[in-house]
Scaffold this motif. Structure first.
Motif, PDB file in Angstrom:
ATOM      1  N   TRP A   8      16.361 112.292 113.153  1.00 28.61           N
ATOM      2  CA  TRP A   8      17.012 112.916 114.308  1.00 28.61           C
ATOM      3  C   TRP A   8      16.254 112.667 115.615  1.00 28.61           C
ATOM      4  CZ3 TRP A   8      21.646 114.794 113.042  1.00 28.61           C
ATOM      5  CH2 TRP A   8      21.876 115.211 111.726  1.00 28.61           C
ATOM      6  N   SER A   9      15.184 111.890 115.567  1.00 27.62           N
ATOM      7  CA  SER A   9      14.259 111.788 116.708  1.00 27.62           C
ATOM      8  C   SER A   9      14.948 111.340 117.996  1.00 27.62           C
ATOM      9  CB  SER A   9      13.112 110.838 116.362  1.00 27.62           C
ATOM     10  OG  SER A   9      13.616 109.556 115.974  1.00 27.62           O
ATOM     11  N   ALA A  10      15.774 110.292 117.927  1.00 36.78           N
ATOM     12  CA  ALA A  10      16.403 109.782 119.145  1.00 36.78           C
ATOM     13  C   ALA A  10      17.387 110.808 119.710  1.00 36.78           C
ATOM     14  CB  ALA A  10      17.120 108.469 118.852  1.00 36.78           C
ATOM     15  N   TYR A  11      18.125 111.496 118.826  1.00 40.44           N
ATOM     16  CA  TYR A  11      19.072 112.506 119.308  1.00 40.44           C
ATOM     17  C   TYR A  11      18.350 113.706 119.917  1.00 40.44           C
ATOM     18  CZ  TYR A  11      23.256 110.209 117.539  1.00 40.44           C
ATOM     19  OH  TYR A  11      24.300 109.337 117.347  1.00 40.44           O
ATOM     20  N   ARG A  12      17.182 114.055 119.377  1.00 41.77           N
ATOM     21  CA  ARG A  12      16.411 115.151 119.982  1.00 41.77           C
ATOM     22  C   ARG A  12      16.003 114.782 121.411  1.00 41.77           C
ATOM     23  NH1 ARG A  12      14.726 119.609 118.127  1.00 41.77           N
ATOM     24  NH2 ARG A  12      13.042 119.556 119.683  1.00 41.77           N
ATOM     25  N   SER A  13      15.623 113.550 121.615  1.00 38.50           N
ATOM     26  CA  SER A  13      15.250 113.104 122.963  1.00 38.50           C
ATOM     27  C   SER A  13      16.452 113.170 123.910  1.00 38.50           C
ATOM     28  CB  SER A  13      14.693 111.676 122.913  1.00 38.50           C
ATOM     29  OG  SER A  13      13.530 111.615 122.120  1.00 38.50           O
ATOM     30  N   LEU A  14      17.618 112.745 123.420  1.00 35.11           N
ATOM     31  CA  LEU A  14      18.816 112.781 124.245  1.00 35.11           C
ATOM     32  C   LEU A  14      19.206 114.220 124.583  1.00 35.11           C
ATOM     33  CD1 LEU A  14      21.233 111.406 125.582  1.00 35.11           C
ATOM     34  CD2 LEU A  14      22.376 111.387 123.352  1.00 35.11           C
ATOM     35  N   PHE A  15      19.147 115.106 123.607  1.00 34.08           N
ATOM     36  CA  PHE A  15      19.507 116.502 123.837  1.00 34.08           C
ATOM     37  C   PHE A  15      18.562 117.145 124.848  1.00 34.08           C
ATOM     38  CE2 PHE A  15      21.828 117.413 119.539  1.00 34.08           C
ATOM     39  CZ  PHE A  15      22.678 116.351 119.802  1.00 34.08           C
ATOM     40  N   ALA A  16      17.295 116.778 124.776  1.00 33.66           N
ATOM     41  CA  ALA A  16      16.317 117.332 125.722  1.00 33.66           C
ATOM     42  C   ALA A  16      16.648 116.914 127.149  1.00 33.66           C
ATOM     43  CB  ALA A  16      14.908 116.884 125.345  1.00 33.66           C
ATOM     44  N   LEU A  17      17.104 115.674 127.329  1.00 29.26           N
ATOM     45  CA  LEU A  17      17.495 115.211 128.666  1.00 29.26           C
ATOM     46  C   LEU A  17      18.685 116.015 129.187  1.00 29.26           C
ATOM     47  CD1 LEU A  17      17.253 111.300 128.482  1.00 29.26           C
ATOM     48  CD2 LEU A  17      15.813 112.855 129.813  1.00 29.26           C
ATOM     49  N   VAL A  18      19.668 116.247 128.319  1.00 31.02           N
ATOM     50  CA  VAL A  18      20.834 117.041 128.721  1.00 31.02           C
ATOM     51  C   VAL A  18      20.389 118.443 129.127  1.00 31.02           C
ATOM     52  CG1 VAL A  18      23.014 118.047 127.928  1.00 31.02           C
ATOM     53  CG2 VAL A  18      22.402 115.715 127.261  1.00 31.02           C
ATOM     54  N   GLN A  19      19.486 119.020 128.377  1.00 31.47           N
ATOM     55  CA  GLN A  19      18.998 120.372 128.671  1.00 31.47           C
ATOM     56  C   GLN A  19      18.261 120.414 130.005  1.00 31.47           C
ATOM     57  OE1 GLN A  19      15.955 121.938 125.966  1.00 31.47           O
ATOM     58  NE2 GLN A  19      17.088 123.877 125.901  1.00 31.47           N
ATOM     59  N   GLU A  20      17.446 119.415 130.270  1.00 29.32           N
ATOM     60  CA  GLU A  20      16.688 119.365 131.520  1.00 29.32           C
ATOM     61  C   GLU A  20      17.606 119.274 132.732  1.00 29.32           C
ATOM     62  OE1 GLU A  20      14.019 116.081 131.224  1.00 29.32           O
ATOM     63  OE2 GLU A  20      12.963 116.912 129.468  1.00 29.32           O
ATOM     64  N   CYS A  21      18.757 118.661 132.554  1.00 32.79           N
ATOM     65  CA  CYS A  21      19.694 118.493 133.666  1.00 32.79           C
ATOM     66  C   CYS A  21      20.633 119.691 133.835  1.00 32.79           C
ATOM     67  CB  CYS A  21      20.514 117.219 133.470  1.00 32.79           C
ATOM     68  SG  CYS A  21      19.528 115.707 133.648  1.00 32.79           S
ATOM     69  N   GLY A  22      20.459 120.721 133.010  1.00 31.81           N
ATOM     70  CA  GLY A  22      21.224 121.953 133.186  1.00 31.81           C
ATOM     71  C   GLY A  22      22.654 121.890 132.707  1.00 31.81           C
ATOM     72  N   LEU A  23      22.970 120.943 131.823  1.00 34.85           N
ATOM     73  CA  LEU A  23      24.320 120.835 131.276  1.00 34.85           C
ATOM     74  C   LEU A  23      24.365 121.410 129.861  1.00 34.85           C
ATOM     75  CD1 LEU A  23      25.140 117.179 132.401  1.00 34.85           C
ATOM     76  CD2 LEU A  23      26.134 119.274 133.341  1.00 34.85           C
ATOM     77  N   LYS A  24      25.561 121.770 129.411  1.00 33.56           N
ATOM     78  CA  LYS A  24      25.762 122.204 128.036  1.00 33.56           C
ATOM     79  C   LYS A  24      26.171 121.010 127.179  1.00 33.56           C
ATOM     80  CE  LYS A  24      24.956 126.608 128.627  1.00 33.56           C
ATOM     81  NZ  LYS A  24      23.803 127.268 127.953  1.00 33.56           N
TER      82      LYS A  24
END
Length: 473
Positions: free
Chosen positions: A78-94
């Motif tokens: 899941w490593s790559a998806y965790r990185s992608l999800f973290a970017l979405v979270q940092e940008c304030g999106l759901k």
């Protein structure tokens, strides 16, 4: 007693607020390619920030089974998806996370190919019956046949257990994102293109619009199940249809779907009921597992249903039954699905197109289909989502979205039944009789002719929409 204060225009709009989510494009074929894509953090952050500035609520992300579990059974990465999800979270999106258990490639809009995990395809080499099969014996490797839902063919696991284990691992490795309520929806893939349907119209096998498609139930597992069902019904002599035509036929060119066709006979009704009930049971069983997995989280389940509107205005609706939607003028094929979804408090995700974009000879009824499906969903107290299958840059497409989201006016308080905050566990299983009761047709709810916030084509509107979509180019 003080008189109630009239709502302002802004308050009315807020009460009728419809969240907007944008699908992140698939531009990678493997875990390493996904990791490389995410490593370009600046580009992705720019795209996400522009979406947020445009007022988008969040993004949808396909979490591909063929990428995460490609190395072997229960070997998840899941490593790559965790990185992608973290970017979405940092940008304030759901984020709406999609669990696709199908192959990417071969459907409208697919730009890359992500096959099923290789270890699954290897099992298919020795047992090709795990894949959907048409009457000629052509296999479709996009999704496992529902005939193996409960067959322990995959290193001792059934297909349903595979899907359940995948979702369990997702919850375990994404627990922090779930607890932070970054992930607000889990859309569970239930078939071809992630939709609860059979792969009846595969472009990879030569289907072109507006062909009626073909039944995909001739693998050895579904053939055995139908034989058992027919025998139990007192008709061991009944077999699967041999008169339903081929992918690109019209209804009138087939014995089954033609005028006064055999779909109206006892045998035809028995088959179509069995075929559509198998699909209902498939969705019900997998969503049952999903609710167990995500019990205690605030993420809501969702399931997608295809908007098959060609031949909707013909007597037999031919393209719908071949996909598993036994829908006729005198029989509602969608409200039973909505009732099944209501058991799991799941959101009904639906796709639609407009009349003006279809061939007249295909007897399309996209708006009539939307009204039927959404009305049935609302009557079952479901939340509904509408997904645009193709990119649109014009006012007609935008106006259609507004109309379907608020059929009686954007500025009018919602009068439809709404689903309150629900527990994420499944209600007791419906008897099949309860689901089939929902096949009784009811007139759709009232619908305005056009949205009360209609816009017209102009350079400003067109450029704004194009700018939004250009973020991914």
């Amino acid at each position: 007693m003080q008189a109630p204060t009239a709502l302002t225009s802004n308050e009315k709009m807020l009460a009728n607020y419809v969240p907007v989510y944008v699908m992140l494009p698939v531009s990678f074929k493997s875990l390493s390619a996904l990791a490389i894509s995410i490593s370009n953090k600046t580009k992705i952050e720019k795209q996400l920030e522009e979406m947020r500035a445009a007022g988008v609520d969040g993004v949808m992300v396909d979490v591909w089974w063929g990428i995460v579990e490609q190395k072997g059974p229960k070997q998840y990465d899941w490593s790559a998806y965790r990185s992608l999800f973290a970017l979405v979270q940092e940008c304030g999106l759901k984020l709406q996370a999609i669990m696709p258990f199908h192959q990417c490639g071969g459907n409208i809009g697919d730009e890359v190919t992500i096959p099923l995990p290789q270890w699954v395809l290897d099992i298919g080499e020795t047992d090709p019956g795990i894949f959907y099969t048409n009457r000629k014996g052509n296999r479709n490797k996009e999704y496992l046949t529902i005939g193996v839902d409960n067959q322990p063919l995959f290193d001792g696991r059934t297909a349903v257990q595979i899907y359940s284990d995948y979702m369990k691992s997702f919850r375990e490795h994404m627990s922090d994102f779930l607890e932070a309520e970054l992930i607000i929806d889990i859309e569970v893939g239930l078939g071809s293109a992630g939709e609860l349907r059979y792969p009846s119209y595969p472009e990879s096998q030569g289907w072109v619009f507006p062909g009626i498609g073909e039944f995909q139930c001739y693998d050895k597992y579904l053939k055995a199940e139908f034989k058992e069902a027919a025998t139990n019904a007192g008709h061991p002599e009944w077999g699967l249809p041999d008169n339903a035509g081929e992918y690109n036929d019209t209804p009138g060119s087939t014995e089954l779907f033609g005028l006064n066709g055999t779909y109206l006979t006892e045998k035809g009704k028995f088959f179509l009921t069995w075929f559509s009930n198998k699909l209902l049971n498939h969705g019900d069983e997998i969503l049952d597992e999903a609710n167990k997995v995500f019990l205690g989280s605030k993420a809501k389940l969702a399931a997608k249903v295809a908007g098959i509107n060609w031949w909707y205005k013909s007597h037999s609706h031919a393209a719908e039954p071949t996909s598993g939607y036994y829908n006729l003028k005198a029989r509602d094929g969608y409200r039973p699905i909505a009732r099944m979804l209501s058991r799991h408090y799941a959101t009904f995700n639906f796709t639609s197109l407009r009349d003006s974009e279809q061939r007249a000879d295909a007897k399309c009824g996209p708006q009539e289909l939307v009204q039927q499906v959404l009305s049935g969903g609302w009557r079952e107290h479901l939340d509904l989502q509408e997904r645009m299958q193709l990119s649109r840059y014009d006012s007609n497409g935008y106006n259609q979205i507004l109309l379907n989201a608020r059929p009686n006016g954007v500025n009018r308080l919602l009068s439809r039944p709404r689903n309150v905050q629900s527990p994420n566990w499944s209600k007791p299983k419906f008897l099949m009789e309860d689901l089939l009761e929902a096949t009784n047709p009811i007139e759709p709810l009232p619908w305005d002719q056009e949205t009360d916030m209609k816009i017209y084509d102009s350079d400003g509107v067109t450029n704004l929409v194009r700018k939004l979509f250009s973020m991914f180019k």
